[in-house]
Design a protein around this motif. Structure first.
Motif, PDB file in Angstrom:
ATOM      1  N   GLU A 126       0.630  -1.705  -0.072  1.00  0.00           N
ATOM      2  CA  GLU A 126      -0.107  -0.229  -0.165  1.00  0.00           C
ATOM      3  C   GLU A 126       1.118   1.674   0.273  1.00  0.00           C
ATOM      4  O   GLU A 126       0.821   2.168  -0.446  1.00  0.00           O
ATOM      5  CB  GLU A 126      -0.935  -0.151   1.434  1.00  0.00           C
ATOM      6  N   PHE A 127       2.144   1.270   0.751  1.00  0.00           N
ATOM      7  CA  PHE A 127       2.262   2.501   0.979  1.00  0.00           C
ATOM      8  C   PHE A 127       3.805   2.422  -0.109  1.00  0.00           C
ATOM      9  O   PHE A 127       4.331   3.611  -0.936  1.00  0.00           O
ATOM     10  CB  PHE A 127       3.642   2.872   2.138  1.00  0.00           C
ATOM     11  N   PHE A 128       4.169   1.161  -1.037  1.00  0.00           N
ATOM     12  CA  PHE A 128       4.491   1.555  -2.508  1.00  0.00           C
ATOM     13  C   PHE A 128       3.652   2.089  -3.664  1.00  0.00           C
ATOM     14  O   PHE A 128       3.916   3.276  -3.836  1.00  0.00           O
ATOM     15  CB  PHE A 128       4.495   0.351  -2.506  1.00  0.00           C
ATOM     16  N   VAL A 129       2.205   2.436  -3.790  1.00  0.00           N
ATOM     17  CA  VAL A 129       1.087   2.711  -4.170  1.00  0.00           C
ATOM     18  C   VAL A 129       1.331   4.122  -3.986  1.00  0.00           C
ATOM     19  O   VAL A 129       1.070   5.225  -4.815  1.00  0.00           O
ATOM     20  CB  VAL A 129       0.251   1.637  -4.650  1.00  0.00           C
ATOM     21  N   GLN A 130       1.056   4.026  -2.614  1.00  0.00           N
ATOM     22  CA  GLN A 130       0.640   5.289  -2.520  1.00  0.00           C
ATOM     23  C   GLN A 130       2.199   6.165  -2.520  1.00  0.00           C
ATOM     24  O   GLN A 130       1.494   8.140  -2.463  1.00  0.00           O
ATOM     25  CB  GLN A 130      -0.090   5.721  -0.805  1.00  0.00           C
ATOM     26  N   THR A 131       2.997   6.392  -1.800  1.00  0.00           N
ATOM     27  CA  THR A 131       4.678   7.076  -2.504  1.00  0.00           C
ATOM     28  C   THR A 131       3.799   7.603  -3.307  1.00  0.00           C
ATOM     29  O   THR A 131       4.419   8.904  -3.643  1.00  0.00           O
ATOM     30  CB  THR A 131       5.645   6.125  -1.902  1.00  0.00           C
ATOM     31  N   GLN A 132       4.076   6.592  -4.450  1.00  0.00           N
ATOM     32  CA  GLN A 132       4.048   7.583  -5.767  1.00  0.00           C
ATOM     33  C   GLN A 132       2.653   8.037  -6.321  1.00  0.00           C
ATOM     34  O   GLN A 132       3.171   9.175  -7.192  1.00  0.00           O
ATOM     35  CB  GLN A 132       4.273   5.970  -7.259  1.00  0.00           C
ATOM     36  N   GLU A 139       9.223  -6.992   0.263  1.00  0.00           N
ATOM     37  CA  GLU A 139       9.953  -6.821   0.594  1.00  0.00           C
ATOM     38  C   GLU A 139      11.698  -6.043  -0.361  1.00  0.00           C
ATOM     39  O   GLU A 139      11.928  -4.351  -0.288  1.00  0.00           O
ATOM     40  CB  GLU A 139      10.940  -6.952   1.684  1.00  0.00           C
ATOM     41  N   ARG A 140      11.397  -6.273  -0.918  1.00  0.00           N
ATOM     42  CA  ARG A 140      12.876  -6.493  -2.312  1.00  0.00           C
ATOM     43  C   ARG A 140      11.848  -4.440  -3.205  1.00  0.00           C
ATOM     44  O   ARG A 140      12.656  -4.191  -3.684  1.00  0.00           O
ATOM     45  CB  ARG A 140      12.814  -7.454  -2.942  1.00  0.00           C
ATOM     46  N   ARG A 141      10.939  -4.813  -3.784  1.00  0.00           N
ATOM     47  CA  ARG A 141      10.770  -4.238  -4.446  1.00  0.00           C
ATOM     48  C   ARG A 141      10.288  -2.850  -3.800  1.00  0.00           C
ATOM     49  O   ARG A 141      10.491  -1.712  -3.866  1.00  0.00           O
ATOM     50  CB  ARG A 141       8.774  -4.882  -4.987  1.00  0.00           C
ATOM     51  N   TYR A 142      10.000  -3.226  -2.910  1.00  0.00           N
ATOM     52  CA  TYR A 142       9.176  -1.931  -1.405  1.00  0.00           C
ATOM     53  C   TYR A 142      10.867  -1.313  -1.200  1.00  0.00           C
ATOM     54  O   TYR A 142      11.214   0.059  -1.988  1.00  0.00           O
ATOM     55  CB  TYR A 142       8.773  -2.006  -0.322  1.00  0.00           C
ATOM     56  N   GLY A 143      11.758  -1.802  -1.155  1.00  0.00           N
ATOM     57  CA  GLY A 143      13.204  -1.796  -0.899  1.00  0.00           C
ATOM     58  C   GLY A 143      13.609  -0.292  -1.663  1.00  0.00           C
ATOM     59  O   GLY A 143      13.964   0.343  -2.037  1.00  0.00           O
ATOM     60  N   ALA A 144      13.680  -1.399  -3.082  1.00  0.00           N
ATOM     61  CA  ALA A 144      14.110  -1.077  -4.114  1.00  0.00           C
ATOM     62  C   ALA A 144      13.749   0.561  -4.560  1.00  0.00           C
ATOM     63  O   ALA A 144      14.000   1.374  -4.226  1.00  0.00           O
ATOM     64  CB  ALA A 144      14.181  -2.140  -5.144  1.00  0.00           C
TER      65      ALA A 144
END
Length: 985
Positions: free
Chosen positions: A357-363, A459-464
């Protein structure tokens, strides 16, 4: 298989799940046989050898909640196995939406509306779970159906409340047939509800605004109060537990400045707040906001006006740091360690749902201002749009979409087991196997491997993402303030001051000065805090586990509505600063209380706090004065919650600092409970009398049992209550009011309202958890007991353990004459001459049963260890029951155990033994009071904050834990010897 209108569970070709065990399967079959006696569909199912039968048995072994629902409401099971599921679910959602429609229902009272909504919720929850487990629907459809239900239920409740307010003359609606239209009442669904992605046992997050321009409030000066009261009732309708269950737990903490604002806020005030003080986390929250109830047109207008706040016109890389810091705080406070399966938090843990969710919302926050296509609410469509816009590649989109729905399926199944709002995977093999089977895996090994693979992918995608965005913004100066490299000299200074993790402390302090919290938003507040920081670091550094203490302080100020006054006071008041450090380093529980409810901190600013003893009259004056201004029932209860939390907290502060001891604290905590129960009872009586009238000759009294009765409450104790009543049976058989009730229902309803008043959670928390199992016949008996029935039961039916409990019974409040009669009845029971040998045998057997069923975990389980608190309490209770036969007088009312020993032990026990018991009780009490004050759960020296260990040693008057443990063992051994000599010897 696609989910069509005609799809039935009987269409399943192979069973997708397996039973948890054959033993459980046999037990389920036994339940189904009981249901089948009166249910043709279930009887036919049992007579078959079908995939459907295998599926139902497996589902009920895996989910005790579904099994219990089928037992209570067999019709749900009949429908599930015989009808197409989608029409049934949609019909239940529609029924929820029409629950308050006066054209369909003769009874549109609040109780009737609540019952219909709860019945619809149970039906949808049962049928949806069965369809989901049967693979007839997937996570997308499950979340949509649950969201539809929530939206329908809130809409129906809002319509009902608007009509109710119009009927009472508070509102003038445009169209009574469509109450919400044009009402100006805006109910926004936030989070997963706004995105139509609710999980199976989800809370719902709501934010409520009202538009004064709608001109529906009769008295405009009362608009805020009118709508706030309406929202309080909405919360009650949605989440109060009744015989039919609940609809949805409801959270309104996403509104502006929730610690200082009413439950409903005008749109003008909201816009001023968001434009001037709105934070990035609030921008992220409003990405998913959607008008779900009330005036939908007004809600849509409000969200359109808020768009510039949520989606800024420029590429907002500054939001990256804020969003990532929120994630870090979740890691700190919710537990975020290495990826593991047992006990892993599917939502907040590493690689969990929140990271997607954070991955999406940040962008969305970064680019949504310039690209309207990136303003969608739901997670999967947004991943698709991000890929279309080339913000992520197709592989990332595919991996995160699959991971998201896999994790949502796991989340649903964890919650389906017992209908609990949890995101934690079980930490035992047997319970984890249950989840694995519900997911369709052959065992925990296969499930664990698949889950770890998903978590690592996320985790890998979020960290990247965050590594990439940090590089993009390195040239932006203060845009990456939270990501700047630490100054080596600063880190060295922090080490010298006593901090073990200087990098984390440096990060925390930069967060303060960045103005991310409400308390640090103003320039003046940040200047005061900058001046205070050296002293803060010095004093925190002197405490053991300084890092922990400072992070708790960070959590505290993160919840403050403002900071200038506090930072100025701390700068000029070393005593207050030391007290704050003491709390943060030794009492996590108190630290959490002031973080969640900063208003309790206000009392600490009173310079006479530690000099004033919390006597009953002192507490009564403060409680009475605080509640005096309340205008209505809900306001009284909210004020009681606020003042009770504050006074319990201040009693705890006195105990923490040594201003009072454990026994004084116990009596003070009990005084608060007495006064709060009395005030709540008075408020409840007025409400009942307003609705149902008075009862001729009606009288009510509340009896406190257990530690409440014996003045021995600790902070956070439950209260054990019995409600007694009487009335003039010759004068009338029903109450004299608009909605008359017979005596049994009248006083049962009064009792239920009292329990709800004390224990129902609201935005101000819970007053007390209430236990009424000590009433006659326990949970099987009526909740309210007539005094004559109480006396008859105690004289003729009560067991020895119930008479033991009666030794701690004390009338807390109520009608004076009935209280006198209750005291006389209790005294009469206790004055009976008993067979001392038989009583001793019963007491010994009960103690042995407790030892068998509740073995102590270690020496610090002071209640249950052999020779612990239970032994001493049993001795005191035995002595009271034996006293009349031995010619020993009894006290006039229940007293603390120590006073009981000094009054009734003479002539029954050796004086040296009494002294030993009193010494042990004093030690146990002092330690228990401190431990219950400072932490939730048992005391474990290996895990306890260092400051708490110091406090425990101080309470035990010992130089160190080893010496204290030796003293506990010595006294416990002596107490056990005395117990055996007194009871069994």
């Amino acid at each position: 298989m696609t989910f069509a209108d005609t799809t039935r569970l009987s269409d399943i070709e192979t069973c997708p799940i397996r039973p948890s065990s054959q033993t459980e399967a046999r037990s389920v079959l036994s339940d189904l046989k009981d249901i089948a006696r009166d249910n043709a569909e279930v009887a036919a199912l049992l007579a078959s050898e079908s995939v459907l039968k295998d599926f139902v048995v497996a589902a009920f072994t895996l989910s005790p909640y579904l099994r219990d629902t089928a037992r209570v409401t067999p019709d749900f099971l009949s429908l599930a196995i015989s009808k197409p599921l989608l029409p049934l679910i949609q019909e239940a959602v529609s029924a929820a939406r029409r629950a308050s429609d006066p054209s369909l229902h003769e009874d549109t009272g609040e109780a009737a509306v609540m019952a219909r909504l709860r019945q619809a919720k149970r039906k949808v929850a049962f049928l949806t779970a069965m369809a989901d487990l049967g693979r007839l629907i997937d996570g997308r459809q499950t979340t949509r159906l649950l969201s539809d239900l929530a939206e329908a239920a809130v809409s129906a409740a809002v319509d009902h409340l608007l009509l109710s307010a119009a009927t009472s003359g508070k509102l003038k609606l445009q169209d009574a047939a469509r109450p919400s239209q044009g009402s100006g009442l805006i109910v926004l669904g936030m989070g997963k509800l706004g995105a139509a992605e609710l999980n199976y046992s989800s809370d719902i997050d709501l934010v409520v605004f009202f538009d004064p321009q709608a001109d529906v409030v009769v008295d405009r000066s009362e608009a805020t109060e009118t709508f706030a009261r309406l929202v309080r009732r909405l919360i009650r309708i949605m989440q109060e537990r009744t015989a039919d269950g609940y609809v949805f737990r409801t959270d309104l903490r996403l509104r502006p400045d929730p610690g200082a604002t009413p439950l409903a806020i005008s749109v003008d005030s909201a816009m001023l707040y968001y434009e001037g003080r709105g934070q990035n986390w609030e921008r992220a929250a409003f990405i998913k906001a959607r008008a779900i109830a009330g005036d939908l047109d007004a809600g849509a207008r409000f969200l359109r006006e808020l768009t510039p706040f949520v989606f800024r016109k420029y590429l907002d890389y500054a939001a990256i740091a804020d969003i990532h810091s929120i994630k870090r705080q979740i890691h700190v406070h919710k537990g975020h360690g290495e990826i593991a399966v047992k006990g892993h938090n599917i939502k907040l843990g590493r690689g969990g749902i929140r990271e997607i969710e954070f991955f999406v919302q940040t962008q969305q926050l970064i680019a949504g201002g310039r690209m309207p296509a990136l303003r969608l609410r739901a997670t999967e469509p947004m991943l698709v749009e991000l890929a279309k816009a080339k913000w992520i590649d197709e592989a990332t989109c595919q991996e995160l979409t699959e991971a998201y729905w896999f994790l949502r399926d796991v989340e649903h199944r964890v919650q389906m087991v017992r209908d609990e709002q949890t995101h934690l995977l079980p930490d035992t093999e047997s319970e984890l196997k249950r989840i694995a089977y519900m997911m369709g895996f052959a065992g925990t090994a296969d499930f664990s491997a698949a889950l770890v693979n998903v978590l690592k992918t996320v985790e890998r995608r979020y960290g990247a993402l965050f590594e990439q965005e940090a590089k993009l913004s390195t040239d932006g100066g203060n845009l990456v303030f939270t990501g700047q490299r630490d100054d080596p000299d600063t880190l060295e200074t922090l080490r010298k001051l006593g901090f073990q993790r200087p990098e984390a402390i440096s990060q925390t302090i930069r967060t303060w000065h960045y103005g991310r919290y409400r308390a640090t938003q103003s320039v003046e507040a940040r200047e005061r805090l900058t001046e205070l920081t050296p002293d803060l670091l010095r004093v925190f550094g002197q405490s053991k586990r300084a890092d922990e203490a400072l992070l708790r302080f960070d959590h505290f100020i993160s919840g403050l509505p403002a900071g200038i006054q506090l930072f100025s006071l701390l700068g000029n008041n070393p005593r207050l600063l030391s007290l704050i450090v003491n709390i943060m380093s030794s009492a996590p529980r108190l630290a959490e209380i002031i973080a969640a409810r900063p208003h309790v901190f206000d009392g600490m600013l009173d310079p006479t706090l530690l000099a004033e003893l919390p006597t009953r009259s002192y507490l009564a004056d403060r409680i009475r004065g605080f509640v005096a201004g309340a205008r209505h029932y809900e306001d009284i209860l909210d004020r009681l919650r606020i003042i009770a939390a504050e006074q319990r907290f201040l009693i705890g502060i006195r105990l923490l600092t040594g201003a009072i001891g454990g026994r004084q604290a116990a009596r003070a905590f009990t005084h608060v409970a007495d006064l709060i129960v009395e005030a709540a009872l008075d408020a409840v009586k007025r409400e009942i009398e307003a609705a149902h009238g008075t009862f001729p000759g009606g009288r009510v009294a509340v009896v406190g049992m257990g530690k409440l009765g014996s003045f021995e409450l600790t902070d956070g104790s439950d209260v054990d209550l019995i409600l007694l009543y009487d009335y003039d049976g010759s004068a009338a058989t029903e109450s004299l009011g608009p909605k008359p009730l017979d005596a049994t229902r009248y006083y049962a309803r009064m009792t239920q309202r009292l329990i709800s008043a004390l224990s129902a959670p609201t935005s101000e928390g819970v007053l007390y958890e209430v236990d009424m199992r000590l009433r006659p016949s326990g949970n099987k008996g009526p909740v309210a007991t007539r005094i004559a029935s109480f006396a008859k039961y105690q004289e003729e039916e009560a067991w020895t353990w119930e008479h033991m409990a009666l030794t701690r019974a004390r009338v807390v409040c109520g009608d004076g004459d009935l209280a006198k009669e209750a005291r006389s009845t209790i005294r009469g029971i206790l004055d009976r001459k008993r067979n001392v040998v038989a009583i001793a045998k019963d007491v010994a057997e009960m103690r042995a049963l407790i030892e068998e069923e509740k073995a102590p975990k270690d020496i610090w389980d002071l209640k249950l260890i052999p020779g612990g608190l239970v032994d001493i309490e049993f001795i005191a209770q035995f002595l009271i029951l034996a006293a009349p036969a031995r010619g020993v007088g009894l006290p006039e009312q229940a007293l603390p155990t120590a006073e009981v020993l000094s009054l009734v032990a003479g002539g029954q026990m050796d004086v040296n033994d009494v002294g030993t018991l009193e010494q042990a009780l004093r030690l146990y009490t002092e330690i228990s009071q401190i431990v219950r004050l400072c932490i939730d759960g048992p005391f474990d020296p290996k895990e306890a904050p260092a400051g708490l260990i110091d406090l425990v040693c101080r309470a035990g008057d010992s130089p160190d834990l080893r010496t204290l443990e030796s003293e506990i063992r010595r006294l416990a051994k002596a107490v056990r010897r005395i117990f055996q000599a007194t009871i069994t010897g």
